[in-house]
Motif scaffolding. Structure first.
Motif, mmCIF file in Angstrom:
data_model
loop_
_atom_site.group_PDB
_atom_site.id
_atom_site.type_symbol
_atom_site.label_atom_id
_atom_site.label_comp_id
_atom_site.label_asym_id
_atom_site.label_seq_id
_atom_site.Cartn_x
_atom_site.Cartn_y
_atom_site.Cartn_z
ATOM 1 N N GLU A 117 3.750 79.777 94.928
ATOM 2 C CA GLU A 117 4.915 80.024 94.070
ATOM 3 C C GLU A 117 4.627 81.137 93.083
ATOM 4 O O GLU A 117 5.444 82.035 92.849
ATOM 5 N N GLU A 118 3.397 81.083 92.476
ATOM 6 C CA GLU A 118 3.014 82.116 91.509
ATOM 7 C C GLU A 118 2.900 83.468 92.198
ATOM 8 O O GLU A 118 3.261 84.510 91.632
ATOM 9 N N ASP A 119 2.408 83.440 93.412
ATOM 10 C CA ASP A 119 2.268 84.683 94.174
ATOM 11 C C ASP A 119 3.649 85.317 94.425
ATOM 12 O O ASP A 119 3.844 86.530 94.241
ATOM 13 N N ASP A 173 7.720 89.425 92.957
ATOM 14 C CA ASP A 173 9.061 89.765 92.474
ATOM 15 C C ASP A 173 8.982 90.608 91.199
ATOM 16 O O ASP A 173 9.698 91.606 91.038
ATOM 17 N N MET A 174 8.076 90.194 90.302
ATOM 18 C CA MET A 174 7.950 90.918 89.026
ATOM 19 C C MET A 174 7.441 92.335 89.251
ATOM 20 O O MET A 174 7.882 93.288 88.598
ATOM 21 N N GLN A 233 2.605 88.077 82.786
ATOM 22 C CA GLN A 233 2.348 88.843 83.991
ATOM 23 C C GLN A 233 0.847 89.044 84.194
ATOM 24 O O GLN A 233 0.328 88.926 85.313
ATOM 25 N N HIS A 234 0.154 89.362 83.091
ATOM 26 C CA HIS A 234 -1.289 89.579 83.170
ATOM 27 C C HIS A 234 -2.018 88.309 83.618
ATOM 28 O O HIS A 234 -2.978 88.363 84.383
ATOM 29 N N LYS A 235 -1.555 87.167 83.108
ATOM 30 C CA LYS A 235 -2.186 85.899 83.514
ATOM 31 C C LYS A 235 -2.061 85.693 85.021
ATOM 32 O O LYS A 235 -3.002 85.244 85.690
ATOM 33 N N LEU A 236 -0.856 86.051 85.524
ATOM 34 C CA LEU A 236 -0.656 85.907 86.967
ATOM 35 C C LEU A 236 -1.555 86.869 87.735
ATOM 36 O O LEU A 236 -2.112 86.520 88.791
ATOM 37 N N GLU A 277 5.881 99.626 85.726
ATOM 38 C CA GLU A 277 4.702 99.658 84.840
ATOM 39 C C GLU A 277 3.746 98.516 85.180
ATOM 40 O O GLU A 277 2.519 98.685 85.205
ATOM 41 N N LEU A 278 4.334 97.355 85.457
ATOM 42 C CA LEU A 278 3.507 96.208 85.848
ATOM 43 C C LEU A 278 2.823 96.480 87.185
ATOM 44 O O LEU A 278 1.678 96.090 87.399
#
Lengths: 187, 456
Positions: B18-20, B25-26, B3-6, B32-33
């Motif tokens: 796609e990553e966005d 979604d996450m 998640q942090h990498k994203l 917390e994220l």
């Protein structure tokens, strides 16, 4: 306003650098006015105090002038920051004779903070970062260099440059997050 | 960690669509994220904003900029000076080349004189050759005379044989008429006539002797044949010379035909003049300097030369060298035009954006090297056993001007090919003012020099 990487016309800068190499004073004036603030900020954040930053800043541009003959026409901005970084590291090494190593590892905090706001707190926490992480995050988030340029300036691999920037961000988040939440709650 | 990498890719502006979508979604699923994401974005924003709040020392920036610009102007000034010096050096080099060329021409002229000498020898030889021919002709006439005398002798013998037989006068007259007198000289004719017409005077009837000049005595019999004798004297006097001159004549003929002396000039040049080549090396230590200061180097000068003998006591050649000394160099500073208010400077007629480079009163000492090349003439003026005293005058050009040198050198021969040298060298050169207008235009040094010479 600080310089923005997006606005930089690399071709114009490199051409000015080549003219400067030939001894053109106007080209030097152009480059100096273009990069003086970025170099000063970098020196200030690496060294942590204004006096040292000014010394390092002056030393950097003198070195640039003395060694411009070695500039081979590549990325002048990276070359300039490499010179600034090396100058700052020399200053830090000179300080090592009089400072404790543990203190060096966490940088040099500004001494005269009467009122600590968010900006000052960021600078304080930034100064507490280890040098390797500090210079990486300063170049990435404050001077807007690409990872490739950071790797070139720090003379490390591209992946290591990314790792250092990410670690620095995580550390800053750890230290800045409580204050950020507090400020958000009071707001 | 993913998640942090994203989040970091989002902060760096490198996230894909796609990553966005995945990150969104996450964040929606993990509160917390979401907080972490918010913190990272805010910190990034604050960090970038921090640049705007820095107070920059503009005055300090200006002073740094001006000091570097001043230094650039100073370096440009000195660089231009250096370029000018190079130009001067090339000009002097060309002048030196012309001098050397004329020096060579002088030697060609010298060779021409040798040629003239040979011409004179040839003319003399021509005369001698003609004389030889005359002598040869005389020899031929001598042979004719001998032949005539032999005939006379045979006649006399006949007369002797017939003395007692009273040979008729008619027969004698007939014999006399048969003799060829055409090749005889007047004396011989007279003598022959005397012999023939007055036999009593020269033929003794009692002992049958006749005073006939014998061929072997012809050369050494004065009064017998004056002209022959004269020719013989001439031949005796010039006999040795003629041998030499004929030889020289042959040489000259060879010279003309190119068989012995090649008509190629260079070959003759080296044969006639440059018989001995010498290599000289000198090291020098200054002990007196005028217009410049003594250098801190251990060795202050180095000179190397190659020379050739033009006669027993004189040499010419080419000399190169370098010398170092210390000079007072001016300090320059740039005065920049300030804002036109208060006690600032207004600079007019400036080509450098309102700045001007001026010389300050201060000076600094700087080491300077001077390279030079030129020609020399050396002459020995005293020889005593293995010692020789000589003087050498050199003129040349350096990279900053004119250089002349006068050396007095004593030489000691340690072998046929190697000499050791020691002496004094007085140099005079221009260019001191090039480094600083305060310096004299002509400087001078006197040095102790020592070295060696190798003869080839």
């Amino acid at each position: 306003m600080g310089i923005s990487k997006k606005d930089i016309n690399h071709t114009k800068i490199n051409q000015a650098a080549l003219d400067f190499k030939k001894g053109d004073i106007q080209s030097f004036n152009y480059l100096f006015s273009y990069f003086k603030k970025a170099i000063y900020r970098f020196c200030l954040r690496i060294l942590g105090d204004e006096a040292s930053a000014q010394d390092a800043f002056q030393e950097t541009f003198i070195r640039v002038y003395e060694r411009i003959s070695t500039f081979n026409g590549g990325n002048f901005e990276s070359w300039l920051f490499i010179t600034a970084r090396n100058t700052c590291i020399n200053f830090i090494r000179k300080r090592k004779n009089t400072q404790a190593i543990t203190e060096l590892d966490y940088g040099f905090a500004p001494k005269n903070y009467l009122k600590i706001g968010m900006k000052e707190y960021i600078e304080l926490q930034l100064a507490k970062l280890p040098l390797s992480l500090r210079e990486a995050v300063v170049l990435r988030d404050m001077e807007d260099f690409s990872y490739k340029e950071i790797a070139e300036i720090l003379d490390i691999d591209l992946s290591l440059a990314k790792v250092r920037v990410h670690r620095a961000r995580l550390k800053l988040k750890e230290t800045l997050e409580p204050l950020m939440r507090e400020l958000n709650e009071t707001a | 960690m993913k998640q942090h990498k994203l989040i970091f890719r989002y902060l760096d502006g490198e996230i894909t669509r796609e990553e966005d979508n995945l990150l969104r979604d996450m964040i929606n699923q993990d509160s917390e994220l979401k907080n972490d994401f918010q913190s990272f974005v805010e910190i990034d924003y604050e960090i970038q904003k921090a640049n705007d709040d820095i107070a920059y020392p503009e005055n300090f920036f200006n002073s740094v900029e001006k000091s570097i610009v001043s230094r650039m102007q100073e370096d440009a000034y000195l660089s231009n000076n250096k370029k000018n010096r190079k130009v001067v050096f090339f000009q002097y080099s060309i002048a030196a080349s012309i001098l050397i060329f004329f020096a060579l021409l002088l030697n060609i002229d010298h060779f021409g004189n040798q040629f003239t000498k040979l011409n004179k020898v040839y003319t003399a030889n021509q005369n001698s050759y003609m004389m030889n021919n005359q002598i040869t002709n005389s020899e031929q006439s001598k042979i004719n005379k001998i032949s005539a005398h032999n005939q006379i002798q045979s006649i006399v013998s006949v007369k002797e044989t017939n003395t007692n037989s009273n040979i008729q006068k008619g027969i004698d007259n007939t014999e006399k008429n048969n003799i060829d007198f055409s090749s005889l000289t007047q004396n011989e004719k007279t003598s022959s006539n005397e012999l023939l017409n007055e036999p009593n005077s020269s033929i003794s009837e009692s002992n049958h002797e006749i005073s006939v000049v014998q061929p072997s005595n012809i050369k050494n019999s004065p009064g017998q044949d004056l002209s022959l004798n004269n020719n013989n004297n001439n031949r005796n006097n010039k006999e040795y010379d003629n041998v030499q001159k004929v030889s020289l004549t042959n040489d000259y003929t060879n010279l003309l035909s190119g068989s012995k002396y090649s008509p190629n000039f260079n070959t003759n040049f080296s044969k006639v003049h440059l018989s001995v080549l010498e290599l000289n090396s000198f090291l020098g230590n200054d002990f007196v300097c005028f217009g410049v200061n003594k250098s801190t180097h251990l060795i202050n000068s180095f000179t190397q030369s190659v020379g050739a003998s033009i006669d027993n006591d004189s040499k010419i050649g080419l000399e190169t060298g370098y010398m170092n000394f210390s000079i007072s160099q001016d300090k320059y500073v740039t005065i920049n035009e300030g804002p036109l208010s208060g006690s600032t400077i207004k600079i007019e007629n400036s080509d450098n954006n309102g700045s001007i480079l001026i010389r300050t009163s201060g000076v600094s000492l700087a080491e300077q090297n001077l390279f030079w090349a030129g020609v020399f003439y050396e002459r020995n003026f005293l020889n005593y056993n293995n010692f020789t005293l000589s003087s050498r005058l050199s003129i040349g050009a350096s990279d900053i001007g004119f250089v002349s040198s006068l050396k007095f050198v004593s030489k000691y021969s340690i072998s046929k090919a190697i000499d050791i040298l020691i002496g004094a060298d007085a140099k005079m050169f221009t260019g001191g003012a090039t480094f600083s207008p305060a310096n004299s235009n002509v400087s001078s040094t006197i040095s102790l020099i020592y070295g060696m010479r190798i003869s080839l």
